[in-house]
Motif scaffolding. Structure first.
Motif, short mmCIF file in Angstrom:
data_model
loop_
_atom_site.label_atom_id
_atom_site.label_comp_id
_atom_site.label_asym_id
_atom_site.label_seq_id
_atom_site.Cartn_x
_atom_site.Cartn_y
_atom_site.Cartn_z
N ASP A 1 25.55 39.43 -37.44
CA ASP A 1 26.78 39.20 -38.18
C ASP A 1 27.96 39.78 -37.41
O ASP A 1 27.87 40.85 -36.78
N THR A 2 29.11 39.08 -37.48
CA THR A 2 30.33 39.58 -36.82
C THR A 2 31.38 40.00 -37.83
O THR A 2 32.44 40.50 -37.45
N GLU A 3 31.12 39.79 -39.11
CA GLU A 3 32.07 40.15 -40.15
C GLU A 3 31.40 41.05 -41.17
O GLU A 3 30.16 41.06 -41.31
N SER B 1 30.65 44.71 -43.54
CA SER B 1 30.23 46.09 -43.27
C SER B 1 29.02 46.19 -42.36
O SER B 1 28.76 47.22 -41.76
N ASN B 2 28.22 45.12 -42.26
CA ASN B 2 27.02 45.14 -41.41
C ASN B 2 27.24 44.46 -40.07
O ASN B 2 26.28 44.09 -39.39
N ALA B 3 28.49 44.28 -39.69
CA ALA B 3 28.79 43.61 -38.42
C ALA B 3 28.14 44.35 -37.26
O ALA B 3 28.33 45.56 -37.10
N TYR B 4 27.32 43.61 -36.50
CA TYR B 4 26.65 44.08 -35.29
C TYR B 4 25.66 45.21 -35.54
O TYR B 4 25.22 45.86 -34.59
N LYS B 5 25.28 45.44 -36.80
CA LYS B 5 24.34 46.50 -37.11
C LYS B 5 22.90 46.00 -37.25
O LYS B 5 21.96 46.80 -37.21
N ASP B 6 22.72 44.67 -37.44
CA ASP B 6 21.37 44.10 -37.58
C ASP B 6 21.17 43.00 -36.54
O ASP B 6 22.10 42.26 -36.20
N GLN B 7 19.93 42.90 -36.05
CA GLN B 7 19.59 41.87 -35.06
C GLN B 7 18.46 40.99 -35.62
O GLN B 7 17.42 41.50 -36.03
#
Length: 615
Positions: free
Chosen positions: A158-160, A162-168
């Motif tokens: 995700d890029t937007e 609160s979880n932006a770039y925190k999950d793959q």
């Protein structure tokens, strides 16, 4: 006091050299380690960029690549994926291909467009997605194997929000032959594996930077590194699916490489340290032979000189030290110059000591002469009190405290006849021997004129004429002269530029009497002076003083002043003359404190008692 143990210069230099070697070794090791690590990471980044470009090209070969990525992401749990199928016959993927082509013989699987895929049924779309995924992972495996990268994968994040770039979300992963695919940390992740990197800010920043910079520029597949200790992750932006970024990732295990780099750096640093130790040993040895050693000889010669004061022997030792190999080497440098300067210094010290001894002898002689001069000066001043014990009509006391051994102030009182008492107080300009000599002359002239039975103003006039006759030094005298008629208490007085007298009437307080002033004595030959009268009643007191009293100053340069003097006199105005003078002197001392006395202090005090018939 016990002597502290001294540390030699060579020991201090050795300690500093050892400390410097340690610091240089540590700095060399870590700087070389960082340089090697940077070179390694730069090389990895360059290789990773090529791998990312090749991986992206593999994905982009499918015209409907965005449709496929979205479908794989949205239906990950529904797909029946055959991993590591290759292009061999008899695989499940081959059967799926035959089935799909039998249904759609016109469909070219490698080049199907998004519009063609949208026209298929859901079952056939799923079948196509499974086929292309197996083909893609086979090619990704080959890319990984050909480039020897530890991990090659593609994730969606995700890029937007609160979880932006925190999950793959793992889209695909390359694998070595025989590698196990599964959800454990050591296995190759399959489609749909989700991993949280919320605790790894470095990975988040690398993914965010790769995405934002690629979207903002035309640079394709520009990647960024994320440092994870002995592991380095590389991320390169591929495409966007809605508000999610599709990112190609690689992981390199640097533990082996870094271990080798550390070992090589240690060995290189060790050899460098050995060379530095040899160099420092050579340098310290030369410093000792051609620096510390000769300096030590000079200091020992100086130490012996301080004990013996034998300059000739010291000079001989210094010259002898300049012989030999080391002496020849330092003869023309700063140490040789220092040796010559020390030799010259010992000669100058001997001369200086001789001059000091001569000066001290002369000083002692002058002190003896000053002491004799002070005794002579004091001997001409009345110093026995009471001076006229047989006379009850008056009581008189005086004090002279010179600023130096001898001073320029003087006082005098004497009986001119049975009914007249002469009183004089004066202050000669300047201080020391010249003022004292001039004082002696002025006192003698003034006393001689007083015995001529003339008024006080004429005494000053004649004295002024005598002093101006041969006054080559332009000195002058301030003076107050008074003649007391003992029987009546009447004083005829004259003032030659002197301080105002202070008078206390019986049962009253001291006040300044601002009398008429004339010009100072010795300033102008034809000066004339005017007299005046003071009538003292029994119990009245006359106080005379020089400017050393009001002008006495403390450390703040504040003067004592006549107001403080009058206050001191009125502490006990009825006291006898000696007590009054002691009170004023004590007040001056308290006021000035530790300040240096710059002027002579002289005071005369007369208490008139009157004749017996008047009492």
């Amino acid at each position: 006091m016990k002597n502290k143990r001294k540390i030699s210069i060579i020991t201090q230099i050795s300690i500093l050299a050892i400390a410097g070697l340690i610091l240089v070794g540590a700095a060399t090791f870590f700087s070389q380690l960082n340089v090697s690590k940077k070179a390694t990471t730069d090389n990895i980044k360059s290789r990773a960029a090529n791998i990312a470009a090749e991986t992206a090209a593999t994905v982009m070969e499918y015209p409907a690549h965005d449709w496929l990525i979205r479908y794989w992401y949205e239906h990950a749990d529904e797909l029946d994926i055959e991993y590591d199928a290759g292009y061999n016959a008899g695989t499940a993927t081959e059967g799926k291909v035959a089935l799909l082509q039998s249904r759609h013989p016109e469909l070219r699987l490698e080049y199907a467009s998004e519009q063609e895929l949208e026209a298929l049924s859901e079952e056939d779309q799923k079948l196509y997605a499974e086929i292309t995924y197996s083909w893609l992972t086979t090619r990704i495996d080959r890319v990984k194997q050909s480039h020897s990268v530890d991990y090659l994968f593609c994730v969606i994040t995700d890029t937007e929000g609160s979880n932006a770039y925190k999950d793959q979300f793992f889209l695909f992963s390359g694998a070595e032959p025989g590698a196990v695919r599964g959800y454990n940390y050591t296995e190759v992740y399959p489609l749909g594996k989700e991993v949280s990197v919320a605790e790894n800010q470095s990975q988040q920043d690398a993914m965010r930077t790769a995405t934002e910079n690629s979207l903002a520029s035309t640079e394709q597949y520009e990647g960024y590194l994320a440092d994870a200790g002995d592991y380095i992750d590389y991320y390169s932006f591929l495409t966007m699916i809605d508000d999610r970024a599709v990112i190609i990732g690689m992981t390199y295990d640097l533990s082996g490489i870094m271990g080798s780099i550390r070992q090589q750096t240690k060995e290189g640093t060790g050899y460098s340290m050995i060379y530095l130790v040899l160099l420092m040993t050579f340098i310290i040895l030369n410093i000792f032979l051609f620096g510390i050693g000769p300096l030590k000889n000079i200091t020992e010669s100086l130490r012996r000189y301080t004990q013996s004061k034998d300059s000739e022997k010291t000079i001989s030792e210094l010259e002898e030290n300049l012989n030999g190999i080391t002496g020849f080497a330092v003869r023309s440098n700063e140490i040789g110059q220092l040796s010559a300067d020390v030799a010259e210094m010992t000669r100058e010290i001997d001369d200086y000591i001789d001059r000091i001894e001569t000066i001290n002898a002369e000083k002692k002689r002058m002190e003896v002469e000053l002491d004799l001069a002070a005794r002579i000066q004091l001997s001409v001043l009345p110093d026995i009190f009471p001076p006229f014990p047989e006379r009850s009509e008056f009581d008189i006391f005086a004090l002279m405290d010179p600023a130096r051994s001898v001073g320029g102030d003087f006082y005098d009182f004497f009986l001119i006849d049975e009914d007249h008492l002469g009183i004089v107080i004066a202050d000669v300009s300047g201080k020391g021997i010249p003022a004292a000599l001039y004082m002696m002359v002025a006192k003698a002239v003034m006393q001689n004129n007083a015995f001529l039975d003339i008024p006080a103003e004429d005494i000053l006039t004649k004295t002024n004429g005598a002093l101006t006759a041969n006054n080559d030094l332009d000195m002058f005298v301030t003076s107050w002269v008074g003649i007391l008629e003992i029987s009546s208490g009447k004083i005829t007085a004259a003032n030659a530029g002197h301080e105002y007298p202070a008078v206390k009437k019986a049962n009253g307080h001291f006040e300044l009497m601002k009398d008429r002033h004339g010009l100072v004595l010795g300033a102008m030959e034809d000066s004339r002076y005017k007299g005046y009268e003071i009538t003292l009643e029994p119990g009245d007191t006359l106080f005379l003083y020089t400017d050393g009293v009001p002008e006495a100053a403390n450390k703040e340069s504040t003067m004592f002043g006549t107001d403080r003097m009058i206050e001191a006199l009125n502490v006990d105005p009825g006291a006898d003359p000696e007590t009054l003078i002691r009170i004023v002197r004590h007040s001056v001392d308290l006021f000035t404190g530790d300040a240096t006395q710059f002027d002579d202090i002289t005071m005369v005090c007369l208490r008139y008692k009157g004749c017996e018939k008047q009492v």
